[in-house]
Design a protein around this motif. Structure first.
Motif, PDB file in Angstrom:
ATOM      1  N   ASN A 176       0.818  -1.216   0.000  1.00  0.00           N
ATOM      2  CA  ASN A 176       0.000   0.000   0.000  1.00  0.00           C
ATOM      3  C   ASN A 176       0.852   1.266   0.000  1.00  0.00           C
ATOM      4  OD1 ASN A 176      -2.254  -1.631   0.163  1.00  0.00           O
ATOM      5  ND2 ASN A 176      -2.704  -1.158   2.307  1.00  0.00           N
ATOM      6  N   SER A 177       1.978   1.221   0.701  1.00  0.00           N
ATOM      7  CA  SER A 177       2.734   2.435   1.006  1.00  0.00           C
ATOM      8  C   SER A 177       3.876   2.731   0.047  1.00  0.00           C
ATOM      9  CB  SER A 177       3.310   2.333   2.431  1.00  0.00           C
ATOM     10  OG  SER A 177       2.296   2.102   3.372  1.00  0.00           O
ATOM     11  N   LEU A 218       1.799   6.697  -8.880  1.00  0.00           N
ATOM     12  CA  LEU A 218       0.541   7.385  -8.595  1.00  0.00           C
ATOM     13  C   LEU A 218       0.823   8.824  -8.192  1.00  0.00           C
ATOM     14  CD1 LEU A 218      -1.298   4.724  -6.378  1.00  0.00           C
ATOM     15  CD2 LEU A 218      -1.808   5.276  -8.760  1.00  0.00           C
ATOM     16  N   GLU A 222      -3.217  10.373  -4.348  1.00  0.00           N
ATOM     17  CA  GLU A 222      -3.684   8.993  -4.458  1.00  0.00           C
ATOM     18  C   GLU A 222      -2.745   8.039  -3.728  1.00  0.00           C
ATOM     19  OE1 GLU A 222      -4.751   7.537  -8.261  1.00  0.00           O
ATOM     20  OE2 GLU A 222      -5.813   9.353  -8.857  1.00  0.00           O
ATOM     21  N   ARG A 225      -3.614   8.202  -0.079  1.00  0.00           N
ATOM     22  CA  ARG A 225      -4.861   7.483   0.205  1.00  0.00           C
ATOM     23  C   ARG A 225      -4.636   5.977   0.181  1.00  0.00           C
ATOM     24  NH1 ARG A 225      -9.450   8.613  -3.534  1.00  0.00           N
ATOM     25  NH2 ARG A 225      -7.899   9.325  -5.036  1.00  0.00           N
ATOM     26  N   ARG A 226      -3.858   5.524  -0.776  1.00  0.00           N
ATOM     27  CA  ARG A 226      -3.567   4.086  -0.850  1.00  0.00           C
ATOM     28  C   ARG A 226      -2.820   3.622   0.395  1.00  0.00           C
ATOM     29  NH1 ARG A 226      -2.436   0.265  -5.331  1.00  0.00           N
ATOM     30  NH2 ARG A 226      -1.128  -1.397  -4.465  1.00  0.00           N
ATOM     31  N   ARG A 229      -5.237   2.841   3.265  1.00  0.00           N
ATOM     32  CA  ARG A 229      -6.468   2.107   2.970  1.00  0.00           C
ATOM     33  C   ARG A 229      -6.613   0.819   3.762  1.00  0.00           C
ATOM     34  NH1 ARG A 229      -5.525  -0.577  -3.038  1.00  0.00           N
ATOM     35  NH2 ARG A 229      -3.862  -2.007  -2.447  1.00  0.00           N
ATOM     36  N   LEU A 233      -9.421  -3.421  -0.572  1.00  0.00           N
ATOM     37  CA  LEU A 233      -9.128  -2.870  -1.888  1.00  0.00           C
ATOM     38  C   LEU A 233     -10.333  -2.086  -2.378  1.00  0.00           C
ATOM     39  CD1 LEU A 233      -7.424  -5.948  -3.568  1.00  0.00           C
ATOM     40  CD2 LEU A 233      -6.358  -4.081  -2.307  1.00  0.00           C
ATOM     41  N   ASP A 235     -11.095  -0.588  -5.971  1.00  0.00           N
ATOM     42  CA  ASP A 235     -10.718  -0.297  -7.352  1.00  0.00           C
ATOM     43  C   ASP A 235     -11.450   0.917  -7.897  1.00  0.00           C
ATOM     44  OD1 ASP A 235     -10.490  -3.808  -8.235  1.00  0.00           O
ATOM     45  OD2 ASP A 235      -9.057  -2.453  -7.276  1.00  0.00           O
ATOM     46  N   LEU A 239      -7.348   2.939  -6.573  1.00  0.00           N
ATOM     47  CA  LEU A 239      -6.272   2.700  -5.614  1.00  0.00           C
ATOM     48  C   LEU A 239      -5.680   1.316  -5.746  1.00  0.00           C
ATOM     49  CD1 LEU A 239      -7.884   4.299  -2.444  1.00  0.00           C
ATOM     50  CD2 LEU A 239      -6.399   5.351  -4.139  1.00  0.00           C
ATOM     51  N   SER A 240      -6.067   0.556  -6.714  1.00  0.00           N
ATOM     52  CA  SER A 240      -5.551  -0.802  -6.825  1.00  0.00           C
ATOM     53  C   SER A 240      -4.146  -0.782  -7.389  1.00  0.00           C
ATOM     54  CB  SER A 240      -6.476  -1.634  -7.701  1.00  0.00           C
ATOM     55  OG  SER A 240      -6.549  -1.092  -9.002  1.00  0.00           O
TER      56      SER A 240
END
Length: 240
Positions: A176-177, A218, A222, A225-226, A229, A233, A235, A239-240
């Motif tokens: 995610n990060s 990204l 975004e 935010r990802r 999260r 998930l 999408d 953010l996928s």
């Protein structure tokens, strides 16, 4: 603050009441109060009331104290939220604190004025609890019981990324990060990265630099935010 420290100490001891080792609840609470008082002599602690700390979407924990730009939460709250066997989480804190002591000693020696610093030692605060927790993965003792020693810690919010990366959700958190880390690396180390050439397998410069290696996929908003999260998930938000 002593009354506030005593209240938290009694709450922490009550939480672990079935696992107390070596000392009874009153003595254990005294040890927690003493640990909090030591920390308060180094940083100014302010009780945090009704404030939750987001673990990047993997859970929320109540803040216990605020200090400057950071807050402190109980490791036992975080391990419960993350589904992390608490003695394992304590081993993480013990290891990180040991590294911090080494780094603090290095800084103190380089400063060379004979003073002992604290700047590295306030991120992981041992509350000095003595606990014994059944652990099926531990080696049996002489009586055949399998157990691990444990405790509890106050953790500063600036240690959350490392906490999550080391937890059972480490892979998901890092996935995610990653783009957020790339943005942060470029913002913090941009000039240094641009001055660091990339060397190929043949030992020759490739023509690119380290800044190129940290190119995000990204946009920053975004990516942030990802990073927050959690395991879900989404999408539809891209953010996928």
């Amino acid at each position: 603050m002593t009354a506030t420290f005593r209240k938290l100490a009694e709450q922490v001891v009550a939480r672990h009441d079935d696992h107390l080792l070596d000392y009874g609840p009153d003595k254990q609470a005294d040890r927690v109060v003493a640990a909090l008082q030591r920390l308060n002599r180094i940083v100014d602690l302010t009780p945090a009331i009704g404030t939750d700390i987001d673990l990047a979407g993997f859970g929320k924990v109540p803040a216990q104290y605020a200090s400057g730009n950071d807050s402190y939460f109980l490791l036992s709250d975080a391990s419960e939220q993350l589904g992390w066997f608490h003695p394992r989480a304590c081993k993480w804190a013990e290891k990180r604190f040991a590294w911090a002591v080494q780094e603090q000693r290095r800084i103190d020696e380089e400063r060379g004025d004979g003073r002992l610093g604290w700047e590295c030692l306030t991120g992981h605060v041992d509350l000095e609890l003595h606990l014994c927790v059944d652990d099926p993965q531990a080696k049996p003792d002489a009586g055949g019981r399998r157990w691990s020693d444990s405790g509890d810690w106050l953790i500063s919010t600036d240690r959350i990324p490392d906490l999550l990366a080391s937890s059972p959700w480490g892979k998901e958190f890092m996935d995610n990060s990653m783009d957020a880390f790339r943005h942060a690396a470029r913002e913090i180390f941009g000039d240094k990265l641009k001055q660091s050439p990339v060397i190929g397998p043949d030992g020759q410069p490739t023509g690119s630099n380290a800044y190129d290696l940290f190119e995000p996929q990204l946009p920053k908003d975004e990516a942030l935010r990802r990073a927050r999260r959690g395991p879900a998930l989404d999408d539809e938000e891209g953010l996928s």
